[in-house]
Write a protein that holds these residues in place. Structure first.
Motif, mmCIF file in Angstrom:
data_model
loop_
_atom_site.group_PDB
_atom_site.id
_atom_site.type_symbol
_atom_site.label_atom_id
_atom_site.label_comp_id
_atom_site.label_asym_id
_atom_site.label_seq_id
_atom_site.Cartn_x
_atom_site.Cartn_y
_atom_site.Cartn_z
ATOM 1 N N ASP A 170 -1.549 -8.871 10.311
ATOM 2 C CA ASP A 170 -0.214 -8.341 9.638
ATOM 3 C C ASP A 170 0.785 -8.600 11.041
ATOM 4 O O ASP A 170 1.758 -7.935 10.842
ATOM 5 C CB ASP A 170 -0.450 -7.071 9.004
ATOM 6 N N VAL A 171 0.231 -9.520 11.803
ATOM 7 C CA VAL A 171 1.181 -9.661 13.236
ATOM 8 C C VAL A 171 2.629 -10.005 12.700
ATOM 9 O O VAL A 171 3.516 -9.534 13.468
ATOM 10 C CB VAL A 171 0.533 -10.630 14.191
ATOM 11 N N TRP A 172 2.916 -10.697 11.794
ATOM 12 C CA TRP A 172 4.210 -11.185 11.479
ATOM 13 C C TRP A 172 4.791 -10.147 10.951
ATOM 14 O O TRP A 172 6.226 -10.062 10.881
ATOM 15 C CB TRP A 172 4.222 -12.426 10.671
ATOM 16 N N TYR A 173 4.256 -9.297 9.986
ATOM 17 C CA TYR A 173 4.781 -8.022 9.384
ATOM 18 C C TYR A 173 5.704 -7.230 10.762
ATOM 19 O O TYR A 173 6.698 -6.702 10.523
ATOM 20 C CB TYR A 173 4.043 -7.394 8.444
ATOM 21 N N GLN A 174 4.575 -6.885 11.309
ATOM 22 C CA GLN A 174 4.869 -6.152 12.562
ATOM 23 C C GLN A 174 6.087 -6.480 13.246
ATOM 24 O O GLN A 174 6.834 -5.710 13.699
ATOM 25 C CB GLN A 174 3.611 -5.694 13.430
ATOM 26 N N SER A 175 6.019 -7.873 13.731
ATOM 27 C CA SER A 175 6.969 -8.520 14.345
ATOM 28 C C SER A 175 8.391 -8.438 13.664
ATOM 29 O O SER A 175 9.487 -8.111 14.139
ATOM 30 C CB SER A 175 6.735 -9.749 14.916
ATOM 31 N N MET A 176 8.187 -8.640 12.463
ATOM 32 C CA MET A 176 9.621 -8.426 11.722
ATOM 33 C C MET A 176 10.203 -7.192 11.663
ATOM 34 O O MET A 176 11.238 -7.121 11.563
ATOM 35 C CB MET A 176 9.305 -9.004 10.168
ATOM 36 N N ALA A 225 9.574 -7.745 3.394
ATOM 37 C CA ALA A 225 8.471 -7.779 4.353
ATOM 38 C C ALA A 225 7.618 -6.633 3.675
ATOM 39 O O ALA A 225 6.245 -6.937 3.703
ATOM 40 C CB ALA A 225 8.843 -7.322 5.892
ATOM 41 N N GLU A 226 8.067 -5.432 3.179
ATOM 42 C CA GLU A 226 6.977 -4.349 2.446
ATOM 43 C C GLU A 226 6.618 -5.055 1.388
ATOM 44 O O GLU A 226 5.420 -4.769 1.214
ATOM 45 C CB GLU A 226 8.044 -3.354 2.334
ATOM 46 N N GLN A 227 7.277 -5.956 0.552
ATOM 47 C CA GLN A 227 6.695 -6.452 -0.726
ATOM 48 C C GLN A 227 5.678 -7.345 -0.496
ATOM 49 O O GLN A 227 4.723 -7.589 -1.222
ATOM 50 C CB GLN A 227 7.927 -6.947 -1.554
ATOM 51 N N ALA A 228 5.770 -8.189 0.360
ATOM 52 C CA ALA A 228 4.992 -9.371 0.764
ATOM 53 C C ALA A 228 3.761 -8.997 1.692
ATOM 54 O O ALA A 228 2.779 -9.864 2.069
ATOM 55 C CB ALA A 228 5.760 -10.503 1.591
ATOM 56 N N ARG A 229 3.825 -7.616 2.429
ATOM 57 C CA ARG A 229 2.796 -7.370 3.262
ATOM 58 C C ARG A 229 1.377 -7.646 2.783
ATOM 59 O O ARG A 229 0.362 -8.068 3.359
ATOM 60 C CB ARG A 229 3.238 -5.783 3.649
ATOM 61 N N ASP A 230 1.129 -7.301 1.471
ATOM 62 C CA ASP A 230 -0.400 -7.661 0.954
ATOM 63 C C ASP A 230 -0.773 -8.964 1.153
ATOM 64 O O ASP A 230 -2.006 -9.059 0.911
ATOM 65 C CB ASP A 230 -0.471 -6.960 -0.562
ATOM 66 N N VAL A 231 0.201 -9.880 1.042
ATOM 67 C CA VAL A 231 -0.097 -11.378 1.091
ATOM 68 C C VAL A 231 -0.931 -11.498 2.579
ATOM 69 O O VAL A 231 -1.983 -12.381 2.221
ATOM 70 C CB VAL A 231 1.201 -12.153 1.191
ATOM 71 N N ARG A 233 -3.032 -9.795 3.904
ATOM 72 C CA ARG A 233 -4.414 -9.008 3.942
ATOM 73 C C ARG A 233 -5.224 -9.446 2.624
ATOM 74 O O ARG A 233 -6.441 -8.705 2.499
ATOM 75 C CB ARG A 233 -4.016 -7.627 3.822
ATOM 76 N N THR A 234 -4.844 -10.293 1.856
ATOM 77 C CA THR A 234 -5.330 -10.819 0.645
ATOM 78 C C THR A 234 -6.111 -12.319 0.952
ATOM 79 O O THR A 234 -5.274 -13.147 1.279
ATOM 80 C CB THR A 234 -4.563 -10.738 -0.718
ATOM 81 N N SER A 235 -7.715 -12.517 0.718
ATOM 82 C CA SER A 235 -8.072 -13.709 0.763
ATOM 83 C C SER A 235 -7.849 -14.438 -0.433
ATOM 84 O O SER A 235 -7.932 -13.975 -1.342
ATOM 85 C CB SER A 235 -9.669 -13.326 0.910
ATOM 86 N N PRO A 236 -7.590 -15.600 -0.366
ATOM 87 C CA PRO A 236 -7.094 -16.388 -1.546
ATOM 88 C C PRO A 236 -8.468 -16.701 -2.223
ATOM 89 O O PRO A 236 -9.379 -16.918 -1.483
ATOM 90 C CB PRO A 236 -6.551 -17.870 -0.940
ATOM 91 N N GLY A 237 -8.428 -16.484 -3.541
ATOM 92 C CA GLY A 237 -9.490 -16.977 -4.370
ATOM 93 C C GLY A 237 -9.337 -18.317 -4.958
ATOM 94 O O GLY A 237 -8.398 -19.065 -4.979
ATOM 95 N N PRO A 238 -10.308 -18.586 -5.617
ATOM 96 C CA PRO A 238 -10.198 -20.178 -6.357
ATOM 97 C C PRO A 238 -9.075 -20.255 -7.232
ATOM 98 O O PRO A 238 -8.660 -21.370 -7.223
ATOM 99 C CB PRO A 238 -11.740 -20.179 -7.300
ATOM 100 N N GLN A 239 -8.668 -19.016 -7.905
ATOM 101 C CA GLN A 239 -7.644 -19.219 -8.786
ATOM 102 C C GLN A 239 -6.245 -19.527 -8.160
ATOM 103 O O GLN A 239 -5.167 -20.121 -8.558
ATOM 104 C CB GLN A 239 -7.358 -18.130 -9.593
ATOM 105 N N ASP A 240 -6.152 -19.143 -6.681
ATOM 106 C CA ASP A 240 -4.926 -19.285 -6.088
ATOM 107 C C ASP A 240 -4.682 -20.797 -5.663
ATOM 108 O O ASP A 240 -3.407 -21.268 -5.480
ATOM 109 C CB ASP A 240 -4.994 -18.343 -4.777
#
Length: 249
Positions: A170-176, A225-231, A233-240
């Protein structure tokens, strides 16, 4: 497509292209060279704002005279996991650093962050960074100090008591968020100027407008940034990666 080293005339054309604000891809097209060749040439010789054709040519000649045949150990160090193309990884790392520099990050800081980001562990020592980037330990220390102040890296001691520099997912979240806090401080200082200059005066009105604008943008950035932070930390699955199913009503 021409091969081999760049000529002095080509370097002069690169310098002219940079002065005209051309993208690396456009300069490469005009020279009939790979974009990665132009990117690497500029990065090794001062970056977009510091590139000088004559200095770059002399520096390349000096490096060629000093260069020795690659030892087996050096070839082993360049090996990449997962069957990656080592040269392609190096080229991407350079282009990634250039992209960050274009967004305002100093060159060496961008190179260090790119190097950490493309490493699978996300963790390297100062010595490892210096070897990979072929720069002095002092340059690494200065870059790390800047990145640390921006919340983009953190420091840890490994089992051998060596300091390691780590780039988190989450380096870009922290930087933001560092940017958001800095902007909030700027807003507060700007509004102090309104009182100093006298409410309603032209300069104070200008400052109040600046403060409202920065406050609005800063709040929006923090919320996004708060709303997108989970992105991060989430590994993309086949459906993504698949196309969504059509609505069959």
């Amino acid at each position: 497509m021409p091969g081999g080293r760049l000529t002095q005339q080509e370097r002069q054309q690169i310098a002219l292209g940079l002065a005209d604000g051309l993208a690396y891809a456009e300069i490469a097209r005009r020279l009939d060279r790979p974009t990665s060749t132009i990117t690497r040439e500029v990065m090794r010789n001062g970056g977009p704002t510091g590139y000088r054709a004559d200095l770059a040519h002399r520096a390349t000649e000096r490096r060629a005279h000093r260069r020795k045949p690659a030892a087996p150990r050096e070839r082993q160090e360049s090996a990449q996991p997962y069957g990656r193309d080592a040269e392609a990884v190096r080229e991407f790392e350079e282009m990634y650093a250039v992209a960050m520099m274009a967004s305002g990050m100093p060159l060496m800081m961008g190179r260090v962050l790119a190097c950490l980001t493309v490493s699978d562990s996300g963790s390297l020592t100062a010595q490892e960074l210096a070897q990979r980037l072929q720069v002095s330990p002092a340059s690494i220390s200065k870059a790390i100090a800047f990145l640390d102040s921006q919340g983009m890296v953190r420091r840890e001691r490994d089992e051998r008591r060596r300091e390691r520099y780590i780039v988190d997912d989450d380096v870009w979240y922290q930087s933001m968020m560092v940017g958001v806090r800095s902007t909030a401080q700027l807003v507060e200082t700007t509004r102090q100027g309104v009182d100093v200059l006298g409410a309603g005066t032209p300069a104070a009105v200008r400052l109040e407008g600046v403060a409202r604008f920065l406050d609005f943008v800063s709040e929006g950035m923090a919320r996004a940034a708060e709303q997108a932070r989970d992105v991060l930390r989430t590994s993309p699955g086949p459906q993504d990666s698949a196309d969504p199913e059509p609505d069959r009503g």
